[in-house]
Design a protein around this motif. Structure first.
Motif, PDB file in Angstrom:
ATOM      1  N   ILE A  91     -15.889  16.900  27.676  1.00  0.00           N
ATOM      2  CA  ILE A  91     -17.180  17.905  27.264  1.00  0.00           C
ATOM      3  C   ILE A  91     -16.532  18.750  26.043  1.00  0.00           C
ATOM      4  N   LEU A  92     -17.413  18.659  24.945  1.00  0.00           N
ATOM      5  CA  LEU A  92     -17.087  19.388  23.871  1.00  0.00           C
ATOM      6  C   LEU A  92     -17.388  20.881  24.341  1.00  0.00           C
ATOM      7  N   THR A  93     -16.400  21.937  23.910  1.00  0.00           N
ATOM      8  CA  THR A  93     -16.460  23.313  24.139  1.00  0.00           C
ATOM      9  C   THR A  93     -16.438  24.221  22.987  1.00  0.00           C
ATOM     10  N   ALA A  94     -16.173  23.476  21.914  1.00  0.00           N
ATOM     11  CA  ALA A  94     -16.405  24.367  20.605  1.00  0.00           C
ATOM     12  C   ALA A  94     -16.340  23.365  19.500  1.00  0.00           C
ATOM     13  N   GLY A  95     -17.451  23.120  18.774  1.00  0.00           N
ATOM     14  CA  GLY A  95     -17.488  22.110  17.849  1.00  0.00           C
ATOM     15  C   GLY A  95     -16.829  22.439  16.608  1.00  0.00           C
ATOM     16  N   PRO A  96     -16.616  21.540  15.629  1.00  0.00           N
ATOM     17  CA  PRO A  96     -16.049  22.094  14.196  1.00  0.00           C
ATOM     18  C   PRO A  96     -16.598  23.150  13.857  1.00  0.00           C
ATOM     19  N   ALA A  97     -15.959  23.819  12.903  1.00  0.00           N
ATOM     20  CA  ALA A  97     -16.570  25.077  12.249  1.00  0.00           C
ATOM     21  C   ALA A  97     -17.119  24.599  10.989  1.00  0.00           C
ATOM     22  N   GLU A  98     -16.585  23.546  10.485  1.00  0.00           N
ATOM     23  CA  GLU A  98     -17.046  22.919   9.289  1.00  0.00           C
ATOM     24  C   GLU A  98     -17.030  21.447   9.319  1.00  0.00           C
ATOM     25  N   GLU A  99     -17.660  20.575   8.390  1.00  0.00           N
ATOM     26  CA  GLU A  99     -17.713  19.272   8.412  1.00  0.00           C
ATOM     27  C   GLU A  99     -16.602  18.730   7.364  1.00  0.00           C
TER      28      GLU A  99
END
Length: 189
Positions: free
Chosen positions: A4-12
């Motif tokens: 489960i992704l709980t916090a995705g990346p802040a930037e690409e």
């Protein structure tokens, strides 16, 4: 095993400016589409390689501890923030970090029970063990150049081919993109 992704990346891993330059676009009229394509390309390539490109937080749920090491489904793993035993009633107990050893630089990353010890018993049958961890190379500057270029190539491919196609091989990653990610692929055995 559930991831489960709980916090995705802040930037690409690549910026809109880099994508515009790669596509030779002078205006910003397509920025909304480009942003969506960058995110989609990163997600597809992360799935193909089983790697997190930019730092993100995940939770791995497993039913029971394995005989030996827990093999992490993503790489690179920067840290394991907690291993938690979850009971049927929702109460949780954090496993003492002294009870396990991390081998995060391994390929694939692994978590071993501490020498001379074993894993504690789970508190429930299904999904009773939660492993919270941070994965990714770091910020965009830390992502290997080949992976960033693969994102740009896939964005360009989708930008130029906007309609769905229905022929054999249409769902495959373009050859040049596949060639760039080969050294980073983690295969399932």
């Amino acid at each position: 095993m559930t991831l489960i992704l709980t916090a995705g990346p802040a930037e690409e891993p690549v910026t809109l400016g880099e994508a515009r330059a790669f596509l030779r676009l002078d205006d910003t009229g397509e920025d909304g589409l480009l942003a969506a394509l960058i995110t989609a390309a990163r997600a597809v390539l992360e799935g193909e390689t089983r790697r997190a490109f930019v730092t993100q937080s995940w939770r791995l749920l497993i039913d029971r501890f394995p005989e030996g090491a827990i093999v992490m489904p993503l790489a690179p793993v920067a840290e394991v923030t907690a291993i938690t035993l979850v009971a049927r009633n929702g109460e949780s107990e954090t496993v003492d970090p002294a009870l396990y050893d991390l081998e995060l630089g391994a390929e694939p990353p692994r978590i071993h029970p501490a020498a001379g010890g074993g894993w504690p018993a789970p508190k429930k049958r299904a999904g009773g063990i939660a492993i919270d961890f941070t994965a990714g190379y770091g910020g965009p500057a830390s992502v290997p150049q080949a992976l960033k270029h693969a994102v740009l190539l896939l964005v360009a491919h989708w930008f130029e081919t906007r309609l769905p196609v229905a022929f054999e091989g249409a769902n495959e990653i373009p050859f040049t993109v596949g060639a760039l990610i080969v050294p980073y692929r983690r295969f399932r055995l």
